[in-house]
Design a protein around this motif. Structure first.
Motif, mmCIF file in Angstrom:
data_model
loop_
_atom_site.group_PDB
_atom_site.id
_atom_site.type_symbol
_atom_site.label_atom_id
_atom_site.label_comp_id
_atom_site.label_asym_id
_atom_site.label_seq_id
_atom_site.Cartn_x
_atom_site.Cartn_y
_atom_site.Cartn_z
ATOM 1 N N GLN A 253 0.828 -1.198 0.000
ATOM 2 C CA GLN A 253 0.000 0.000 0.000
ATOM 3 C C GLN A 253 0.861 1.245 0.000
ATOM 4 O OE1 GLN A 253 -1.643 0.731 3.768
ATOM 5 N NE2 GLN A 253 -2.778 2.580 3.194
ATOM 6 N N ASP A 254 0.458 2.227 -0.797
ATOM 7 C CA ASP A 254 1.077 3.548 -0.772
ATOM 8 C C ASP A 254 -0.062 4.555 -0.653
ATOM 9 O OD1 ASP A 254 2.553 5.818 -0.948
ATOM 10 O OD2 ASP A 254 3.441 5.370 -2.899
ATOM 11 N N ASN A 255 -0.421 4.855 0.604
ATOM 12 C CA ASN A 255 -1.571 5.714 0.900
ATOM 13 C C ASN A 255 -2.844 5.124 0.299
ATOM 14 O OD1 ASN A 255 0.035 7.570 2.358
ATOM 15 N ND2 ASN A 255 0.685 8.529 0.442
ATOM 16 N N GLN A 256 -3.444 5.783 -0.701
ATOM 17 C CA GLN A 256 -4.706 5.297 -1.255
ATOM 18 C C GLN A 256 -4.516 4.373 -2.463
ATOM 19 O OE1 GLN A 256 -6.340 9.507 -1.491
ATOM 20 N NE2 GLN A 256 -8.179 8.437 -0.791
ATOM 21 N N THR A 257 -3.300 4.005 -2.712
ATOM 22 C CA THR A 257 -2.995 3.158 -3.866
ATOM 23 C C THR A 257 -2.424 1.824 -3.408
ATOM 24 O OG1 THR A 257 -2.536 5.099 -5.225
ATOM 25 C CG2 THR A 257 -1.699 2.991 -6.021
ATOM 26 N N MET A 258 -2.870 0.751 -4.054
ATOM 27 C CA MET A 258 -2.338 -0.575 -3.769
ATOM 28 C C MET A 258 -1.675 -1.123 -5.035
ATOM 29 S SD MET A 258 -4.276 -4.087 -2.561
ATOM 30 C CE MET A 258 -4.908 -4.412 -4.205
ATOM 31 N N TYR A 259 -0.475 -1.645 -4.857
ATOM 32 C CA TYR A 259 0.268 -2.250 -5.969
ATOM 33 C C TYR A 259 0.330 -3.756 -5.760
ATOM 34 C CZ TYR A 259 1.810 2.512 -6.984
ATOM 35 O OH TYR A 259 1.839 3.857 -7.277
ATOM 36 N N THR A 260 0.157 -4.496 -6.842
ATOM 37 C CA THR A 260 0.214 -5.953 -6.775
ATOM 38 C C THR A 260 1.113 -6.483 -7.881
ATOM 39 O OG1 THR A 260 -2.046 -6.070 -5.918
ATOM 40 C CG2 THR A 260 -1.116 -8.096 -6.822
ATOM 41 N N ILE A 261 2.020 -7.368 -7.492
ATOM 42 C CA ILE A 261 2.873 -8.078 -8.453
ATOM 43 C C ILE A 261 2.625 -9.557 -8.302
ATOM 44 C CG2 ILE A 261 5.264 -8.772 -8.902
ATOM 45 C CD1 ILE A 261 6.070 -5.866 -8.435
ATOM 46 N N MET A 262 2.397 -10.236 -9.425
ATOM 47 C CA MET A 262 2.215 -11.680 -9.424
ATOM 48 C C MET A 262 3.155 -12.311 -10.445
ATOM 49 S SD MET A 262 -1.951 -12.043 -9.116
ATOM 50 C CE MET A 262 -2.399 -10.584 -10.052
ATOM 51 N N ASN A 263 3.675 -13.476 -10.106
ATOM 52 C CA ASN A 263 4.600 -14.154 -11.012
ATOM 53 C C ASN A 263 4.572 -15.657 -10.725
ATOM 54 O OD1 ASN A 263 7.099 -15.125 -12.350
ATOM 55 N ND2 ASN A 263 7.552 -12.950 -12.598
ATOM 56 N N ALA A 264 4.671 -16.456 -11.766
ATOM 57 C CA ALA A 264 4.690 -17.909 -11.597
ATOM 58 C C ALA A 264 5.935 -18.369 -10.832
ATOM 59 C CB ALA A 264 4.633 -18.600 -12.966
#
Length: 278
Positions: A253-264
């Motif tokens: 989370q970065d304040n009101q933003t959420m970052y998601t990384i996905m990888n096999a």
């Protein structure tokens, strides 16, 4: 008188013989000159033909090499064009380093945006393709990057889904970090914390998987690499078994933003996240 006639005849015959020999010698000389001239002309023609053939072969080889060079250069520029186009479309966004996604292999990229969510899918391809290339339709991605905006910090933090349970069996993961291992529903979980990050490794008990080696590998890697700083929550969820692109997640989370990384691949998911911190 007869003597004079005989003498004159003899002189005339000798003169005639000498004249004949001279003509024969001149003819022989001319023949020799013509033969040498013809031989030189033939040699010159042969040399010119060989030189022309060599020059032609050199030009052909040069053209072939130039064509090959242009093709390779085109492929290299093509690989950059997808990322450059993506960055040009979103100049204020930061994206994972593409070399961390699949160990430097060629990747295809698609982008979509809906409901305050930007989604970037990455595909492993045989050769580089443009951004949103139709050939990627229907293929399964190997990784994903997503940016989602929320109305409040609390909503973004709740969406991260931070998980940590310090009540399991203690495991020394090195570097003065203690993990806690527990089991349930056919799986083993090894959890620990580093700053605002909660980390968990899941292993399949039915496959007799062990979460400890991957947990130690993760701790060692993160001693030398730096993740983005969550404001206020971050969650890393890894699996021992190799699966689809959703197997391993790095969410912060970065304040009101959420970052998601996905990888096999578990380690590639970490490398993608680390590249976002640089």
């Amino acid at each position: 008188m007869k003597k004079y006639l005989l003498l004159f005849s003899t002189v005339f015959l000798l003169a005639a013989c000498n004249s004949g020999n001279s003509d024969s010698q001149d003819s022989t000389a001319e023949s020799t000159v013509e033969t040498k001239t013809s031989s030189k002309a033939s040699l010159s023609s042969s040399t010119k033909h060989t030189s022309s053939s060599t020059d032609s072969s050199t030009v052909t080889n040069t053209k072939t090499q130039n064509s090959s060079t242009k093709t390779n250069s085109s492929h290299e520029n093509h690989a950059l064009s997808a990322m450059e186009e993506l960055q040009a479309n979103y100049p204020n966004e930061k994206f994972p380093d593409p070399t961390t996604i699949s160990g430097g292999k060629s990747i295809g990229i698609t982008v979509s945006e809906a409901q305050q969510t930007l989604t970037i899918n990455y595909y492993e391809v045989g050769e580089d393709v443009p951004l949103n290339d139709p050939s990627l339709n229907g293929q399964s991605p190997i990784a994903r990057f997503q940016r989602k905006n929320f109305d409040s910090n609390e909503a973004a933090q709740n969406e991260v889904g931070q998980t940590y349970d310090p009540n399991g069996q203690q495991v020394d993961l090195g570097y003065n970090i203690t993990g806690y291992q527990s089991a349930g529903a056919g799986s083993s979980f090894l959890m620990w914390q580093e700053g605002n990050w909660s980390l968990a490794v899941q292993a399949n008990n039915l496959e007799q998987e062990n979460p400890i080696p991957l947990a130690k590998q993760t701790v060692e890697y993160l001693e030398q690499a730096f993740l983005p700083v969550p404001h206020d929550a971050g969650q890393i969820s890894l699996r021992v078994a190799t699966g689809d692109y959703q197997s391993n997640r790095v969410v912060w989370q970065d304040n009101q933003t959420m970052y998601t990384i996905m990888n096999a691949d578990s380690m590639n998911s970490l490398k993608m996240a680390v590249s976002m911190a640089n």
